[in-house]
Design a protein around this motif. Structure first.
Motif, PDB file in Angstrom:
ATOM      1  N   VAL A 108       3.145   6.072  -5.872  1.00 19.49           N
ATOM      2  CA  VAL A 108       2.774   6.238  -7.278  1.00 19.49           C
ATOM      3  C   VAL A 108       1.585   7.197  -7.402  1.00 19.49           C
ATOM      4  N   ALA A 109       0.600   7.056  -6.524  1.00 19.42           N
ATOM      5  CA  ALA A 109      -0.593   7.902  -6.570  1.00 19.42           C
ATOM      6  C   ALA A 109      -0.239   9.365  -6.316  1.00 19.42           C
ATOM      7  N   SER A 110       0.722   9.614  -5.422  1.00 19.11           N
ATOM      8  CA  SER A 110       1.081  10.999  -5.105  1.00 19.11           C
ATOM      9  C   SER A 110       1.706  11.706  -6.306  1.00 19.11           C
ATOM     10  N   GLU A 111       2.357  10.948  -7.172  1.00 18.87           N
ATOM     11  CA  GLU A 111       2.965  11.533  -8.369  1.00 18.87           C
ATOM     12  C   GLU A 111       1.914  11.872  -9.425  1.00 18.87           C
ATOM     13  N   GLN A 112       0.750  11.230  -9.366  1.00 17.13           N
ATOM     14  CA  GLN A 112      -0.283  11.422 -10.376  1.00 17.13           C
ATOM     15  C   GLN A 112      -1.160  12.645 -10.127  1.00 17.13           C
TER      16      GLN A 112
ATOM     17  N   TYR B 122       0.821  -1.203   0.000  1.00 14.09           N
ATOM     18  CA  TYR B 122       0.000   0.000   0.000  1.00 14.09           C
ATOM     19  C   TYR B 122       0.860   1.260   0.000  1.00 14.09           C
ATOM     20  N   GLN B 123       1.964   1.245   0.749  1.00 12.44           N
ATOM     21  CA  GLN B 123       2.869   2.403   0.787  1.00 12.44           C
ATOM     22  C   GLN B 123       3.466   2.668  -0.597  1.00 12.44           C
ATOM     23  N   GLY B 124       3.804   1.610  -1.325  1.00 14.17           N
ATOM     24  CA  GLY B 124       4.317   1.759  -2.685  1.00 14.17           C
ATOM     25  C   GLY B 124       3.265   2.327  -3.621  1.00 14.17           C
ATOM     26  N   LEU B 125       2.035   1.877  -3.455  1.00 15.90           N
ATOM     27  CA  LEU B 125       0.930   2.384  -4.271  1.00 15.90           C
ATOM     28  C   LEU B 125       0.668   3.858  -3.978  1.00 15.90           C
ATOM     29  N   LEU B 126       0.792   4.244  -2.710  1.00 16.92           N
ATOM     30  CA  LEU B 126       0.627   5.650  -2.322  1.00 16.92           C
ATOM     31  C   LEU B 126       1.672   6.528  -2.999  1.00 16.92           C
TER      32      LEU B 126
END
Length: 73
Positions: free
Chosen positions: A23-27, A17-21
């Protein structure tokens, strides 16, 4: 941990989940990209046009008990 992305719910570990966060923060350069509460998280793409709108949305989610992840200017 359960993570809602669009209309689907996924189960994943906290580290995934931390890794997904990350990526999401860059979008989402300016807005809310995720909200989290007690083992449940929801990835969002709320783009804001002003700081006032960002604060308004943040307060709304926090009043519901969510931890808000957002990018500001």
């Amino acid at each position: 941990m359960q993570v809602k992305v669009m209309s689907r719910i996924y189960r994943m570990s906290k580290t995934e989940y931390q890794g997904l966060l990350q990526v999401a923060s860059e979008q989402v350069p300016f807005g809310i990209y995720a909200v989290e509460k007690q083992g449940y998280a929801e990835l969002r793409c709320d783009r804001c046009n002003s700081v006032t709108r960002l604060k308004e949305l943040t307060r709304q989610f926090k009043s519901q008990g969510f931890k808000v992840y957002a990018n500001g200017r």
